[in-house]
Design a protein around this motif. Sequence first.
Motif, short mmCIF file in Angstrom:
data_model
loop_
_atom_site.label_atom_id
_atom_site.label_comp_id
_atom_site.label_asym_id
_atom_site.label_seq_id
_atom_site.Cartn_x
_atom_site.Cartn_y
_atom_site.Cartn_z
N GLY A 1 -0.43 11.98 4.82
CA GLY A 1 1.03 11.88 4.91
C GLY A 1 1.74 13.13 4.44
O GLY A 1 2.81 13.47 4.94
N GLY A 2 1.14 13.82 3.47
CA GLY A 2 1.76 15.03 2.94
C GLY A 2 2.13 14.85 1.49
O GLY A 2 3.17 14.27 1.18
N MET B 1 1.57 14.72 7.75
CA MET B 1 2.51 14.17 8.72
C MET B 1 3.95 14.34 8.26
O MET B 1 4.86 14.45 9.08
CB MET B 1 2.20 12.69 8.94
N GLY B 2 4.17 14.38 6.95
CA GLY B 2 5.51 14.60 6.44
C GLY B 2 6.04 15.96 6.81
O GLY B 2 7.27 16.18 6.84
N GLY B 3 5.15 16.92 7.12
CA GLY B 3 5.59 18.23 7.54
C GLY B 3 6.39 18.21 8.82
O GLY B 3 7.24 19.07 9.05
N LEU B 4 6.13 17.22 9.68
CA LEU B 4 6.91 17.09 10.90
C LEU B 4 8.36 16.78 10.58
O LEU B 4 9.29 17.30 11.22
CB LEU B 4 6.31 15.99 11.78
N PHE B 5 8.58 15.93 9.57
CA PHE B 5 9.94 15.62 9.15
C PHE B 5 10.58 16.83 8.47
O PHE B 5 11.78 17.06 8.60
CB PHE B 5 9.94 14.42 8.21
N TYR C 1 8.29 10.46 0.96
CA TYR C 1 8.26 9.85 2.28
C TYR C 1 6.95 10.16 2.99
O TYR C 1 6.48 9.37 3.82
CB TYR C 1 9.45 10.32 3.12
N GLY C 2 6.33 11.30 2.67
CA GLY C 2 5.04 11.61 3.26
C GLY C 2 3.97 10.63 2.82
O GLY C 2 3.13 10.20 3.62
N ALA C 3 4.00 10.25 1.54
CA ALA C 3 3.04 9.26 1.05
C ALA C 3 3.22 7.92 1.76
O ALA C 3 2.23 7.26 2.12
CB ALA C 3 3.21 9.09 -0.46
N VAL C 4 4.47 7.52 1.96
CA VAL C 4 4.75 6.26 2.65
C VAL C 4 4.26 6.33 4.09
O VAL C 4 3.62 5.39 4.60
CB VAL C 4 6.26 5.93 2.60
N ILE C 5 4.55 7.43 4.75
CA ILE C 5 4.13 7.59 6.15
C ILE C 5 2.61 7.55 6.25
O ILE C 5 2.04 6.87 7.12
CB ILE C 5 4.68 8.91 6.73
N GLY C 6 1.93 8.28 5.38
CA GLY C 6 0.47 8.32 5.44
C GLY C 6 -0.15 6.96 5.20
O GLY C 6 -1.06 6.54 5.93
N LEU D 1 0.83 -1.20 0.00
CA LEU D 1 0.00 0.00 0.00
C LEU D 1 0.86 1.25 0.00
O LEU D 1 0.49 2.28 -0.58
CB LEU D 1 -0.94 -0.01 1.21
N CYS D 2 2.01 1.18 0.65
CA CYS D 2 2.96 2.30 0.60
C CYS D 2 3.46 2.50 -0.83
O CYS D 2 3.69 3.63 -1.27
CB CYS D 2 4.14 2.04 1.53
N LEU D 3 3.63 1.41 -1.56
CA LEU D 3 4.10 1.51 -2.94
C LEU D 3 3.07 2.19 -3.83
O LEU D 3 3.41 3.07 -4.63
CB LEU D 3 4.43 0.11 -3.48
N ILE D 4 1.80 1.82 -3.70
CA ILE D 4 0.79 2.49 -4.52
C ILE D 4 0.59 3.94 -4.06
O ILE D 4 0.25 4.82 -4.87
CB ILE D 4 -0.55 1.73 -4.49
N ALA D 5 0.86 4.23 -2.78
CA ALA D 5 0.78 5.61 -2.31
C ALA D 5 1.87 6.45 -2.97
O ALA D 5 1.65 7.63 -3.28
CB ALA D 5 0.92 5.65 -0.79
N ILE D 6 3.05 5.87 -3.19
CA ILE D 6 4.11 6.58 -3.91
C ILE D 6 3.65 6.89 -5.33
O ILE D 6 3.87 8.00 -5.85
CB ILE D 6 5.40 5.73 -3.92
N ALA D 7 3.00 5.91 -5.97
CA ALA D 7 2.48 6.15 -7.32
C ALA D 7 1.47 7.29 -7.31
O ALA D 7 1.47 8.16 -8.20
CB ALA D 7 1.85 4.87 -7.87
N MET D 8 0.58 7.30 -6.32
CA MET D 8 -0.41 8.36 -6.22
C MET D 8 0.24 9.71 -5.97
O MET D 8 -0.20 10.74 -6.51
CB MET D 8 -1.39 8.02 -5.08
N ASP D 9 1.29 9.73 -5.18
CA ASP D 9 1.98 10.98 -4.91
C ASP D 9 2.69 11.51 -6.15
O ASP D 9 2.74 12.73 -6.38
CB ASP D 9 3.00 10.78 -3.78
N LEU D 10 3.21 10.62 -6.97
CA LEU D 10 3.83 11.04 -8.22
C LEU D 10 2.81 11.73 -9.13
O LEU D 10 3.08 12.80 -9.68
CB LEU D 10 4.44 9.84 -8.94
N VAL D 11 1.66 11.10 -9.29
CA VAL D 11 0.70 11.61 -10.26
C VAL D 11 -0.10 12.79 -9.70
O VAL D 11 -0.52 13.67 -10.47
CB VAL D 11 -0.24 10.48 -10.71
N TRP D 12 -0.28 12.86 -8.39
CA TRP D 12 -1.07 13.94 -7.79
C TRP D 12 -0.19 14.99 -7.13
O TRP D 12 -0.28 16.18 -7.44
CB TRP D 12 -2.05 13.36 -6.77
N GLY D 13 0.70 14.56 -6.24
CA GLY D 13 1.51 15.51 -5.50
C GLY D 13 2.51 16.26 -6.36
O GLY D 13 2.81 17.42 -6.09
#
Length: 418
Positions: A318-319, A380-384, A324-329, A56-68
């Motif tokens: 996650g941010g 949450m990535g904003g904390l980092f 890393y925010g996508a992974v954290i979230g 799920l962290c891997l697909i979140a990275i994909a989502m962050d690429l296309v959206w974030g």
Amino acid sequence: MRPTITQGFLAKNPSVLIFLAALSLFTILVTIMSSAYGFDLVSTSFVKTLGKTLTLCLIAIAMDLVWGYAGILSLGHFAFFGLGGYMIGMWLMYARTQGVVVASLAASPLPPTPQEVQAGVVNQIFGVVGASDLPLVWTFAHSLPIQLALVVLVPGLLALVFGWLAFRSRVTGVYLSILTQAMTLALSLYLFQNESGLRGNNGLSGLQNIPYLDHISQDVISIWFFWASAFALGLGYVLAAYVVSGKFGQALRAIRDDEQRLRFLGYSVEGYKLFIFTLTAVIAAIAGALYYPQAGIINPAEIAPIASIYLAVWVAIGGRGRLYGAVIGAAFVSLVSSYFTGGTAPDVPLGFATLKWVDWWQVVLGLSFVAVTLYAPRGMGGLFDRFAHLLPPRRPPNRHGADLGPDAGSLREREARQ
């Protein structure tokens, strides 16, 4: 001596090494605590939960690429995730059923013919939906290499065709999000039909039983899939960081921030968007191909539009705009969700009623999304970011400057370096 490309990439992205080190340490610790190769401190079911969380962290990275990074709010990436699961699930179910059929026919006076074996397989798999012939989509289900190729080709081709039609028409914003959601809904409704050839509402089951590995216990298989998930997540993170670190990544941010200006400068905006949309669809499909053998079952409900909305919520919490925010979230929401919906979280008596987390967890998740959007847009990535001193600079009240991104919470590298 001139620095190599790899050295330059890692120098510009120290978070990659930090992430890989943390992922490696986590993988080693889970292995040591597992029942397969360690001290039996972590149950097999929890190892599977952790393995699914990594996918799920891997697909979140994909989502962050296309959206974030590209600014394309896709509400259909779980469709690609599910298709990847269906492609590998077809081989898992066919090969396992074939083994059962061959074993049952072994006591016959005459060796079974290939036609008899296939008829037995079809009866076992499709008898529940009243089918007597092997559907066309199962033509290559007997071949693991072909099905592995289809894990990439089928979702990739769907994303390529859909993206080409949408981007060449210059559909953007909320209209594109609605289109991606409509695509997901159409695919889900089609798979619910028995005529789809994928057993309709019954889906594919028994995927945790890996063919030809019946002699190996589930605790060992679960840790193998956990390793594979961790390896895929590490590769996916490195690939995503490499994509967004160079000129291509700058073009993606420019599309997110001011698509028209980039088009007027002569860039092929549609080409960039089509590439990143297809690439992330393939990443999502690979994640799905690793997820469902650990889950053990897949059905059309997994591809419902709500799943893709959850994915966007994970990335937002996650941010977005931070890998890393996508992974954290994704990791945080997945593990907390497993806790609250697994029946282990104690009910909370309120006097006039009793709060049951199984029923109210989604409400809490929705409220968390609203709270993050309003009060912590960096997630949450904003904390980092704060820990690493990557916050945008403070500007005088009369010199705010123009926004460089889709919202005031997005981290811009140019500002962060000032």
